[in-house]
Design a protein around this motif. Structure first.
Motif, mmCIF file in Angstrom:
data_model
loop_
_atom_site.group_PDB
_atom_site.id
_atom_site.type_symbol
_atom_site.label_atom_id
_atom_site.label_comp_id
_atom_site.label_asym_id
_atom_site.label_seq_id
_atom_site.Cartn_x
_atom_site.Cartn_y
_atom_site.Cartn_z
ATOM 1 N N VAL A 203 0.952 -1.128 -0.033
ATOM 2 C CA VAL A 203 -0.069 -0.143 -0.191
ATOM 3 C C VAL A 203 0.923 1.393 0.142
ATOM 4 N N MET A 204 2.104 1.313 -0.530
ATOM 5 C CA MET A 204 3.131 2.260 -0.477
ATOM 6 C C MET A 204 2.615 3.566 -1.314
ATOM 7 N N PRO A 205 1.636 3.173 -2.402
ATOM 8 C CA PRO A 205 1.146 4.592 -3.090
ATOM 9 C C PRO A 205 0.380 5.260 -2.330
ATOM 10 N N LEU A 206 -0.358 4.609 -1.139
ATOM 11 C CA LEU A 206 -1.351 5.395 -0.517
ATOM 12 C C LEU A 206 -0.713 6.057 0.656
ATOM 13 N N TYR A 207 0.667 5.697 1.189
ATOM 14 C CA TYR A 207 1.148 6.059 2.276
ATOM 15 C C TYR A 207 2.370 7.421 1.590
ATOM 16 N N ALA A 208 2.660 6.980 0.569
ATOM 17 C CA ALA A 208 3.800 8.151 -0.155
ATOM 18 C C ALA A 208 3.429 9.721 -0.106
ATOM 19 N N PRO A 209 2.189 9.936 -0.555
ATOM 20 C CA PRO A 209 1.489 11.120 -0.448
ATOM 21 C C PRO A 209 1.637 12.137 0.902
ATOM 22 N N HIS A 210 1.502 11.265 1.704
ATOM 23 C CA HIS A 210 1.753 11.809 3.348
ATOM 24 C C HIS A 210 3.224 12.091 3.455
ATOM 25 N N CYS A 211 4.114 11.613 3.027
ATOM 26 C CA CYS A 211 5.548 11.826 3.395
ATOM 27 C C CYS A 211 6.354 12.829 2.654
ATOM 28 N N HIS A 212 7.165 13.586 3.252
ATOM 29 C CA HIS A 212 8.186 14.553 2.593
ATOM 30 C C HIS A 212 9.258 13.865 1.544
ATOM 31 N N LEU A 213 9.522 12.521 2.182
ATOM 32 C CA LEU A 213 10.668 12.087 1.262
ATOM 33 C C LEU A 213 10.540 10.617 1.509
#
Length: 214
Positions: A203-213
């Protein structure tokens, strides 16, 4: 042998990071020339001699919170990151570390009081969590938000390690969004290549938008 090699690599990397931080601190202690204050201070002498004044910036040490996936699939990567965090504790005003598979537990005290090998082994096998359960990032993040969200503030960098393979559980991405709203930045280290993000139970595509890097 591989563990010994990794410890040597971590020590070198930590030394490079510490040296870079020390150089920045020395430059900040020296400061930059403040032309306005210098001109005002030199007026009584007609500008000769010049009374140099410096503008100094005092930077507080940042805070670090780590959330480390310690499931079997990322154990070697987890060992690397935990060793690095232990070696860099002196670079931060406060370090708080958590280990999770599904349940999540704080391991900060072991990092403060134990040698690096024992601290890492505690996080990887002796914290009060079920190491044999299936990974559930959503449950761990939601639990952290309910119990430890007040650990985060604008001086804190949140460092997460994990492959984001959630075994088809609810990803609960809202929890990561809440964390982002409170911190200086979120850095996610994923030991899996981008080719696997979003494939299968990832589910990385769901988490990535909430990360700065990532």
């Amino acid at each position: 042998d591989e563990v010994a090699q990794m410890q040597a690599v971590v020590a070198r990397l930590a030394r490079r990071i510490k040296d870079a931080l020390a150089l920045r601190q020395r430059r900040e202690q020296k400061g930059k020339l403040d032309m306005h204050r210098t001109l005002r201070a030199s007026l009584p002498y007609g500008g000769v001699p010049i009374d140099l004044r410096w503008r100094r910036r005092r930077r507080e040490k940042p805070r670090l919170v780590t959330l480390c996936d310690v499931s079997d699939s990322v154990r070697n990567a987890s060992r690397f990151m935990l060793q690095l965090v232990w070696n860099l504790q002196e670079c931060f005003s406060k370090v708080q570390s958590f280990a999770f598979v599904s349940e999540i537990a704080e391991v900060s005290e072991s990092f403060r009081t134990l040698p690096v090998e024992r601290a890492v082994e505690y996080a990887l096998g002796h914290a009060p969590i079920d190491y044999h359960s299936r990974s559930d990032f959503g449950y761990a993040f939601a639990r952290f938000c309910r119990e430890s969200l007040d650990r985060l503030d604008r001086k804190t960098t949140l460092l997460i390690l994990g492959d984001a393979r959630n075994n088809y559980n609810d990803p609960q991405a809202w929890a990561l969004r809440q964390m982002r709203e409170r911190v200086k930045g979120i850095i996610w280290l994923n030991p899996e290549g981008q080719w696997g993000w979003g494939v299968g139970e990832s589910v990385m595509p769901l988490y990535a938008p909430h990360c700065h890097l990532v």
